[in-house]
Write a protein that holds these residues in place. Structure first.
Motif, PDB file in Angstrom:
ATOM      1  N   SER A 172       0.823  -1.214   0.000  1.00 33.91           N
ATOM      2  CA  SER A 172       0.000   0.000   0.000  1.00 33.91           C
ATOM      3  C   SER A 172       0.854   1.260   0.000  1.00 33.91           C
ATOM      4  N   ARG A 173       2.131   1.129   0.351  1.00 34.89           N
ATOM      5  CA  ARG A 173       3.018   2.295   0.397  1.00 34.89           C
ATOM      6  C   ARG A 173       4.419   1.869  -0.013  1.00 34.89           C
ATOM      7  N   LEU A 174       4.975   2.556  -1.012  1.00 38.34           N
ATOM      8  CA  LEU A 174       6.333   2.283  -1.489  1.00 38.34           C
ATOM      9  C   LEU A 174       6.960   3.632  -1.822  1.00 38.34           C
ATOM     10  N   VAL A 175       7.757   4.143  -0.879  1.00 36.26           N
ATOM     11  CA  VAL A 175       8.241   5.522  -0.936  1.00 36.26           C
ATOM     12  C   VAL A 175       9.764   5.541  -0.845  1.00 36.26           C
ATOM     13  N   LEU A 176      10.393   6.330  -1.702  1.00 34.02           N
ATOM     14  CA  LEU A 176      11.845   6.471  -1.687  1.00 34.02           C
ATOM     15  C   LEU A 176      12.309   7.304  -0.495  1.00 34.02           C
ATOM     16  N   ALA A 177      13.626   7.325  -0.288  1.00 30.90           N
ATOM     17  CA  ALA A 177      14.195   8.037   0.865  1.00 30.90           C
ATOM     18  C   ALA A 177      13.873   9.521   0.845  1.00 30.90           C
ATOM     19  N   ASP A 178      13.684  10.102  -0.346  1.00 33.71           N
ATOM     20  CA  ASP A 178      13.392  11.530  -0.434  1.00 33.71           C
ATOM     21  C   ASP A 178      11.905  11.842  -0.242  1.00 33.71           C
TER      22      ASP A 178
END
Length: 512
Positions: A434-440
């Protein structure tokens, strides 16, 4: 002349005793056969930690087999040769050499036989004083069992002929380097097993044993479950089954047929006891047991210790160089959280300035203890000969990696760095993330490409990570342990704490 006559008399007496024993065994209406087995040894030759070591294992097996000296046989359940620095440094030959000193009658090919290319496997088989079995590993060119494997072996114990048919897990196709499978085909074991069961029966086998590197699990009571069950349900005419691959201790039955598995790393010895009736020409009784070495008197094989001592010294001299100092224990659970995996993925991501670092969980094999970290420590954590690659992976393919690698009971948990992930592991693959977010803080976009660092196993689709095969501009970056050694030397000190890169839903937990 007198000495010659004495020797002749001694030889004649011994010959008569042996013939007498053979005749006596042949005349017994009920014959006892003991099948001992060791599986998933993974080259744990040295006694350290909870590993008893090959010296203790050898002495224990010898003591057990003395209870029925002419009716016992020892079988290897596969994944015996590779997995530790003591084994891998010599391409598994130290394990072969040690097994030669034990009375192994046969060994089945496990998936980790393909940690080595086929030419090395052929050398191992040539050096082994026991056959390497697998009826379902075929050469694509001929359609026959590939060299150096044999489909079965016929053995004689207590006047009976025992047919041992070897079967390898179908999971091998996705659990090994695809380069090492070139020219080979792994068939579902049930497709060929019946053919060879029938063949060994036609050649006079009184007893048929399936020696498998196929997983089993202990169910309720004596009931056995797991990967082996649907295979056995399609077969008939066998009397005993040795399983492996799941690293568990199993002692029970499937449809009344005895099944064992002896854990891993030499921690246990499996035993199937069969009572064969000559009158009825069949097995009339059977029992199973797993002997855990920790529960038995500690025995040692002095000859085995002497054989391996110079090898251990050479390995230690080469690999005891200190790389760094670790401030606290970093834990590792192949099916759960891994501080070790997270730490080394951070090293990869930062070292290659990648958006994401990925590793299959099965490649991370040990904890990182507090204290000095040596090259030997590093190889215990990463025992396989992995090559690092950097490539560009499309966002949709990257998302599929996480869908497949989290909440998947068939494989160890995915290790990663560079992203924050929320996954509902109660949902089916394709609906978990449901959530896949990069470090930025930016979300992974399906049609955008990202710089990813991983190993050759994953980029070739190992463990079912097929979406990574779509990566473009792949670049070979050398061996993983070379990079990790350099990184540890650079940092000198490890002071790592778990973070919240992974949030799992469906199990009510958070994992770093």
């Amino acid at each position: 002349m007198k000495k010659l006559r004495c020797f002749s008399c001694w030889f004649l007496i011994m010959l008569l005793l042996l013939l007498s024993a053979a005749v006596s065994a042949a005349e017994k209406p009920l014959v006892e056969i003991d099948i001992y087995s060791i599986n998933d040894f993974h080259g744990h030759l040295r006694a350290e930690g909870t590993d008893p070591g090959i010296s203790c294992l050898s002495a224990t097996v010898n003591a057990l087999m003395k209870q029925n000296p002419t009716g016992s046989l020892l079988l290897g359940g596969g994944d015996m040769f590779s997995g530790t620095i003591d084994a891998n440094e010599y391409q598994g030959m130290t394990s072969v050499m040690a097994m030669n000193r034990m009375p192994f009658a046969a060994n089945v090919a496990g998936n980790h036989i393909f940690d080595y290319p086929l030419d090395v496997i052929k050398k191992q088989a040539s050096a082994a004083q026991f056959p390497l079995l697998s009826a379902n590993i075929l050469a694509v060119e001929t359609g026959k069992v590939a060299e150096p494997f044999q489909p079965y072996s016929l053995l004689t114990r207590n006047g009976l002929t025992i047919g041992v048919v070897g079967l390898t897990t179908g999971e091998t196709k996705t659990k090994v380097s695809q380069a090492n499978l070139k020219g080979l085909k792994i068939l579902p074991p049930e497709q060929v097993a019946q053919q060879y069961i029938n063949e060994v029966r036609s050649k006079g086998a009184d007893i048929v044993v399936l020696l498998t590197h196929i997983g089993s699990v202990q169910g309720d009571g004596s009931n056995v479950e797991g990967e082996i069950v649907p295979v056995l349900q399609k077969l008939h005419g066998f009397d005993a089954v040795v399983t492996a691959h799941s690293h568990l201790c199993v002692s029970g039955t499937v449809a009344g047929v005895p099944v064992v598995q002896a854990g891993c790393y030499g921690e246990a010895v499996g035993r199937i006891h069969l009572l064969y009736s000559r009158a009825e020409k069949k097995v009339v009784a059977a029992s199973t047991r797993v002997y855990k070495l920790a529960d038995l008197p500690r025995l040692q094989d002095a000859a085995m210790e002497k054989l391996l001592e110079p090898i251990f010294k050479d390995v230690d001299a080469k690999y005891n160089t200190v790389l760094a100092v670790n401030q606290q224990l970093l834990t590792n659970d192949r099916n759960d959280a891994s501080m070790v995996g997270d730490y080394f993925m951070d090293l990869l991501q930062s070292g290659f300035k990648a958006d994401v670092a990925l590793y299959n969980g099965g490649a991370v094999r040990d904890v990182l203890p507090a204290g000095t970290v040596t090259a030997r420590t590093l190889i215990k954590i990463f025992p396989f000969d992995s090559t690092l690659y950097v490539g560009e992976v499309k966002g949709s393919d990257l998302r599929q990696v996480f869908e497949h690698g989290l909440g998947n009971a068939a494989i160890s948990r995915l290790r990663f760095a560079g992203v924050q992930v929320t996954a509902d592991v109660s949902k089916p693959e394709g609906q978990r993330i449901s959530r896949l977010v990069l470090a930025d803080g930016s979300a992974v976009v399906d049609d955008k490409y990202y710089k990813v660092v991983s190993n050759d196993f994953m980029f070739s689709g190992g463990d079912g990570f097929g979406s990574l095969k779509n990566a473009r501009n792949l670049r070979d970056c050398g061996k993983d342990k070379v990079f990790f050694s350099f990184a540890l030397r650079s940092f000198k000190t490890i002071n790592y704490s778990a973070d919240s890169r992974l949030q799992l839903i469906g199990r009510g937990e958070k994992n770093g």
